[in-house]
Design an enzyme around this catalytic site. Structure first.
Site: not given
Ligand SMILES: *Cc1c(COP(=O)(O)O)cnc(C)c1O
Length: 496
Positions: A111
């Protein structure tokens, strides 16, 4: 280039307005009117550039009302210096897979890739739209997003951020990450309740006209940092294009050759960014939508029925524990248009499910394959990747790799595979240790040390150093008094 709602609200608006607003007034998400198709030559020219320069070129296509200098400065602040310790999104090799590591940022999770740059895009958007109020970002978090948002928004211009987390609902490391956050524009509270209580509290504040008015008097308006904002999605397109260039540069593929991509998926933002890169002309074959036992998306791609009326599972890949994948709406819009998309979303809200027509399903299936991975298989994959290839991965990444292997088994497709890695294994030390057959230790910081000793790898410095940092935010609040915490924070901030 202008932006339109996935549910068809007539007016098209510039990107700065879409980023400031976050969500369309008809409840839809913003999408560019056209996806800018590029030649193979254009992608090739990016190969010689740094990650920051690649980002400026890609963002420039979508954010037409931002200048080159503005985008450069935003990308430099986000990805430059020591923030990502070099290449922001490196590709490494593990067995026959290429792994795109998206967790070299300050909070060790993917993120950061979006949340380090989005605050700068937001500050610029406030300027460009002539907004004279400051933004107050409110976040309810079950862990990872809270820290990533805090770190991204700390010291952002004309923006304040306040985060609420469930007092007993986050891990000790996650808690320490948030309570030690630096920055003069940040506030963090524990809520006496669970994640739902925190989220309900935040939603109530957003919906409360009295709160809006009180904040307005202090020169503030409320905004959110969640993944439906276009400003969070657009930076994610960059790393697919960058990874392709890196794979070509290192000789893993020849330029123009197709690759497949596997993405551990929750809210469908990351994999949608990959789809947009494909629509721009990046040579991508299949995208593997990888889920954990919350496999609502696997069923959807199989049957065309999206049905959220099911049990929620708590898993060792918690960032994918989701029953409503908000960004799927953007795919439905691209596949079937705004009218049908609005209809599906209305059915989902009214009844908890919808069924897409066979034309829409066929069109989606041409690009996507979906699989899911059980808890046991996730652990086995972590152990297997480490013992066979010496690659230590986190549970989310393991889900992606497992599903890619399933796809290859099913189809025999030997197109080069890019596996997206979304978190450092050290963010989930206890689960990873247990997957490797180690006894659990109760102290999470001890787990980090043990995982280092067991695997001969090194934890990200920001995680190991956390233990010794002093806590800044130790207050907790009753779930029905979150309003007051917001007003107090607003009062304090308006004194500055
Ligand atoms: C948020 C997240 C995801 C999922 O990603 P999306 O864009 O919501 O599909 C997968 N792995 C981790 C570690 C995340 O923090």
């Amino acid at each position: 280039m202008n932006y339109k709602s996935t549910r068809g609200a007539a007016q098209a608006i510039p990107s700065s307005q879409a980023i400031k607003q976050g969500i369309s007034s008809d409840g839809g998400l913003f999408m560019p009117e056209i996806i800018p198709a590029q030649t193979l030559e254009w992608f090739k020219e990016l190969s010689d550039k740094s990650y920051i320069d690649r980002a400026v070129e890609v963002l420039g296509l979508f954010l037409a009302d931002f200048t080159h200098d503005e985008l450069y400065s935003a990308a430099q602040k986000a990805y430059g210096g020591e923030k990502f310790g070099g290449h922001a999104a490196p590709v490494v090799k593990s067995g026959y897979m290429n792994i795109l590591e998206l967790w070299h940022g300050p909070t060790s999770a993917f993120k950061d890739m979006a949340l380090q740059i989005m605050p700068h895009l937001m500050s610029l958007s406030l300027q460009k739209t002539g907004e004279n109020k400051k933004a107050l970002i409110l976040v309810a978090t079950s862990g990872d997003t809270g820290k990533a948002a805090l770190d991204g928004y700390a010291e952002a211009e004309n923006i304040y951020i306040q985060v609420f987390y469930p007092e007993n609902g986050v891990s000790p490391v996650q808690k320490k990450q948030m309570t030690t956050q630096k920055g003069s524009n940040v506030s963090v509270f524990a809520v006496k309740g669970n994640f739902d209580d925190a989220q309900t509290g935040v939603k109530k504040i957003f919906a409360d006209p009295e709160m809006t008015e009180k904040l307005q008097k202090k020169g503030l308006f409320l905004s959110s940092a969640n993944s439906i904002n276009w400003g969070r999605l657009v930076p994610q397109i960059v790393y697919y294009i960058s990874a392709y260039a890196d794979m070509a540069n290192s000789g893993q593929i020849s330029f123009g050759q197709k690759i497949n991509v596997t993405v551990p998926t929750g809210n469908f933002g990351n994999i949608l960014a990959c789809f947009i890169a494909k629509k721009m002309g990046l040579p991508i074959g299949k995208m593997i939508c990888a889920s954990n036992s919350n496999n609502v998306l696997t069923d959807f791609f199989e049957t065309g029925i999206y049905d959220r009326r099911r049990d929620f599972h708590t898993t060792i890949s918690p960032s994918m524990d989701i029953l409503i994948s908000s960004n799927l709406e953007r795919l439905l819009y691209l596949a079937s248009g705004a009218d049908k998309c609005a209809g599906f979303m209305k059915e989902l809200a009214d009844t908890g499910f919808y069924r897409v027509d066979s034309g829409t399903l066929q069109s989606i299936k041409a690009d996507f394959e979906a699989f899911w991975c059980s808890e046991e298989d996730t652990k086995a994959q972590i152990a297997d990747s480490f013992s066979v290839n010496g690659y230590l991965c986190d549970p989310h990444t393991a889900v992606g790799i497992f599903c890619a292997n399933k796809y290859i088994e099913k189809t025999g497709d030997n197109t080069p595979m890019l596996a997206v890695s979304t978190a450092s294994p050290y963010k989930f030390s206890s689960s990873v240790l247990s997957a490797l057959g180690e006894q659990a230790v109760s102290d999470e910081f001890a787990s980090i040390k043990l995982l280092e000793d067991r695997t001969g790898t090194t934890a990200p410095a920001a995680l190991s150093e956390l233990k010794n940092l002093g806590e800044r935010f130790t207050d907790s609040v009753e779930k029905d008094r979150m309003c007051e915490a917001v007003i107090d924070f607003a009062k304090n901030m308006s004194k500055h």
